[in-house]
Design a protein around this motif. Structure first.
Motif, mmCIF file in Angstrom:
data_model
loop_
_atom_site.group_PDB
_atom_site.id
_atom_site.type_symbol
_atom_site.label_atom_id
_atom_site.label_comp_id
_atom_site.label_asym_id
_atom_site.label_seq_id
_atom_site.Cartn_x
_atom_site.Cartn_y
_atom_site.Cartn_z
ATOM 1 N N GLU A 10 0.844 -1.211 0.000
ATOM 2 C CA GLU A 10 0.000 0.000 0.000
ATOM 3 C C GLU A 10 0.874 1.254 0.000
ATOM 4 O O GLU A 10 0.561 2.236 -0.667
ATOM 5 C CB GLU A 10 -0.965 0.001 1.187
ATOM 6 C CG GLU A 10 -2.100 -0.980 1.032
ATOM 7 C CD GLU A 10 -2.924 -0.750 -0.231
ATOM 8 O OE1 GLU A 10 -3.295 0.401 -0.526
ATOM 9 O OE2 GLU A 10 -3.179 -1.741 -0.936
ATOM 10 N N ARG A 13 2.092 1.683 -3.413
ATOM 11 C CA ARG A 13 1.019 2.219 -4.253
ATOM 12 C C ARG A 13 0.967 3.745 -4.105
ATOM 13 O O ARG A 13 0.858 4.470 -5.095
ATOM 14 C CB ARG A 13 -0.330 1.608 -3.887
ATOM 15 C CG ARG A 13 -1.487 2.131 -4.747
ATOM 16 C CD ARG A 13 -2.866 1.701 -4.270
ATOM 17 N NE ARG A 13 -2.928 0.351 -3.774
ATOM 18 C CZ ARG A 13 -3.144 -0.730 -4.538
ATOM 19 N NH1 ARG A 13 -3.316 -0.599 -5.829
ATOM 20 N NH2 ARG A 13 -3.197 -1.930 -3.981
ATOM 21 N N HIS A 92 -0.712 -3.780 -12.391
ATOM 22 C CA HIS A 92 -0.317 -5.067 -11.804
ATOM 23 C C HIS A 92 -0.761 -5.165 -10.349
ATOM 24 O O HIS A 92 -1.160 -6.244 -9.895
ATOM 25 C CB HIS A 92 1.191 -5.277 -11.927
ATOM 26 C CG HIS A 92 1.595 -5.711 -13.302
ATOM 27 N ND1 HIS A 92 2.836 -6.227 -13.560
ATOM 28 C CD2 HIS A 92 0.939 -5.705 -14.487
ATOM 29 C CE1 HIS A 92 2.928 -6.526 -14.857
ATOM 30 N NE2 HIS A 92 1.777 -6.206 -15.425
ATOM 31 N N MET A 93 -0.712 -4.054 -9.630
ATOM 32 C CA MET A 93 -1.209 -4.056 -8.250
ATOM 33 C C MET A 93 -2.702 -4.389 -8.233
ATOM 34 O O MET A 93 -3.144 -5.214 -7.440
ATOM 35 C CB MET A 93 -0.978 -2.698 -7.587
ATOM 36 C CG MET A 93 0.412 -2.499 -7.102
ATOM 37 S SD MET A 93 0.543 -0.886 -6.261
ATOM 38 C CE MET A 93 2.193 -1.028 -5.620
ATOM 39 N N ALA A 94 -3.446 -3.747 -9.106
ATOM 40 C CA ALA A 94 -4.893 -3.977 -9.170
ATOM 41 C C ALA A 94 -5.211 -5.424 -9.550
ATOM 42 O O ALA A 94 -6.200 -5.994 -9.083
ATOM 43 C CB ALA A 94 -5.534 -3.011 -10.161
ATOM 44 N N GLU A 95 -4.360 -6.025 -10.362
ATOM 45 C CA GLU A 95 -4.568 -7.405 -10.812
ATOM 46 C C GLU A 95 -4.009 -8.436 -9.833
ATOM 47 O O GLU A 95 -4.207 -9.638 -10.016
ATOM 48 C CB GLU A 95 -3.919 -7.603 -12.184
ATOM 49 C CG GLU A 95 -4.557 -6.767 -13.278
ATOM 50 C CD GLU A 95 -3.733 -6.735 -14.564
ATOM 51 O OE1 GLU A 95 -2.588 -7.246 -14.582
ATOM 52 O OE2 GLU A 95 -4.234 -6.177 -15.551
ATOM 53 N N GLY A 96 -3.285 -7.968 -8.821
ATOM 54 C CA GLY A 96 -2.720 -8.882 -7.833
ATOM 55 C C GLY A 96 -1.448 -9.575 -8.256
ATOM 56 O O GLY A 96 -1.054 -10.580 -7.657
ATOM 57 N N VAL A 97 -0.773 -9.063 -9.278
ATOM 58 C CA VAL A 97 0.470 -9.688 -9.744
ATOM 59 C C VAL A 97 1.682 -8.776 -9.567
ATOM 60 O O VAL A 97 2.764 -9.059 -10.073
ATOM 61 C CB VAL A 97 0.356 -10.138 -11.231
ATOM 62 C CG1 VAL A 97 -0.673 -11.232 -11.376
ATOM 63 C CG2 VAL A 97 0.050 -8.957 -12.139
ATOM 64 N N TYR A 98 1.509 -7.700 -8.822
ATOM 65 C CA TYR A 98 2.600 -6.752 -8.595
ATOM 66 C C TYR A 98 3.712 -7.422 -7.793
ATOM 67 O O TYR A 98 3.460 -8.215 -6.891
ATOM 68 C CB TYR A 98 2.091 -5.527 -7.830
ATOM 69 C CG TYR A 98 3.175 -4.553 -7.458
ATOM 70 C CD1 TYR A 98 3.728 -3.719 -8.418
ATOM 71 C CD2 TYR A 98 3.658 -4.476 -6.165
ATOM 72 C CE1 TYR A 98 4.726 -2.823 -8.091
ATOM 73 C CE2 TYR A 98 4.657 -3.584 -5.817
ATOM 74 C CZ TYR A 98 5.189 -2.759 -6.790
ATOM 75 O OH TYR A 98 6.184 -1.873 -6.462
ATOM 76 N N ARG A 100 6.200 -9.352 -8.977
ATOM 77 C CA ARG A 100 6.724 -10.592 -9.576
ATOM 78 C C ARG A 100 7.578 -10.214 -10.783
ATOM 79 O O ARG A 100 7.213 -9.366 -11.590
ATOM 80 C CB ARG A 100 5.593 -11.498 -10.059
ATOM 81 C CG ARG A 100 4.759 -12.053 -8.959
ATOM 82 C CD ARG A 100 5.303 -13.381 -8.544
ATOM 83 N NE ARG A 100 4.544 -13.907 -7.409
ATOM 84 C CZ ARG A 100 4.977 -14.856 -6.652
ATOM 85 N NH1 ARG A 100 6.144 -15.410 -6.887
ATOM 86 N NH2 ARG A 100 4.264 -15.284 -5.646
ATOM 87 N N LYS A 107 9.298 -13.633 -6.835
ATOM 88 C CA LYS A 107 9.019 -12.377 -6.144
ATOM 89 C C LYS A 107 10.242 -11.468 -6.215
ATOM 90 O O LYS A 107 11.370 -11.913 -6.019
ATOM 91 C CB LYS A 107 8.664 -12.628 -4.683
ATOM 92 C CG LYS A 107 7.269 -13.112 -4.474
ATOM 93 C CD LYS A 107 6.963 -13.175 -2.980
ATOM 94 C CE LYS A 107 5.517 -13.527 -2.765
ATOM 95 N NZ LYS A 107 5.177 -13.531 -1.331
#
Length: 131
Positions: A10, A13, A92-98, A100, A107
Motif C-alpha cells: 500500500e 502504491r 499489476h497491483m490492481a490485478e494482484g500480480v505486482y 513478480r 518475487k
C-alpha cells in the motif's frame, strides 16, 4: 524511504501514485514548452538578439531550434515511457500480480521495489544480457 505502520505494498502504491502525478505534470509542462518553442511568433521575438552570448549568433536560429526540438522530443518520450511503466505497475497491483519478475516470475525483493517501485524484473534477470 521508510515505511512504518503501513502495509508495504500500500505504501508503494502511494509512492507510485505520487510519481504518476509528478510525471503527468512534468509531461504537460514539457508539451506546453515545446508548443511555445514551435510557435513562430515566439521564436521570432527570441531570435532578435544573441541571447547575451555576444557571438552574433541568434538564439532562435533554425539549427538551435531543431536541437531544442530534438531535446524536447526526447524528454517528452522519456516522460511518456516513465508514465507507462508506473501505470503498468499500478495495473499489476490492481490485478494482484505486482512484485513478480516478468521474466522468471519469482518475487522481487521488497528492498528492490522500495528503490524502484515500478521495476519489472528481479536483479538477476535484469542483469542478463538481452533483456
Amino acid at each position: 524511504m521508510i515505511f512504518t505502520g503501513q502495509d508495504p505494498i500500500e505504501a508503494l502504491r502511494d509512492v507510485l501514485e505520487e510519481q504518476y502525478e509528478q510525471h503527468s505534470v512534468r509531461l504537460a509542462d514539457l508539451v506546453a514548452r515545446a508548443a511555445r518553442t514551435a510557435d513562430p511568433h515566439h521564436s521570432r521575438s527570441r531570435s532578435r538578439d544573441d541571447g547575451g552570448r555576444g557571438d552574433g549568433k541568434r538564439s532562435g536560429s533554425v539549427a538551435g531550434q531543431a536541437a531544442l526540438s530534438a531535446a524536447a522530443e526526447a524528454e517528452v518520450a522519456a516522460s511518456r515511457r516513465e508514465l507507462a511503466e508506473i501505470a503498468r505497475a499500478l495495473r499489476h497491483m490492481a490485478e494482484g500480480v505486482y512484485g513478480r519478475c516478468e521474466s522468471c516470475l519469482e518475487k522481487i525483493p521488497l528492498d528492490r521495489l522500495r528503490v524502484r517501485p515500478h521495476t519489472r524484473f528481479c536483479a538477476p534477470c535484469e542483469a542478463r544480457p538481452g533483456l
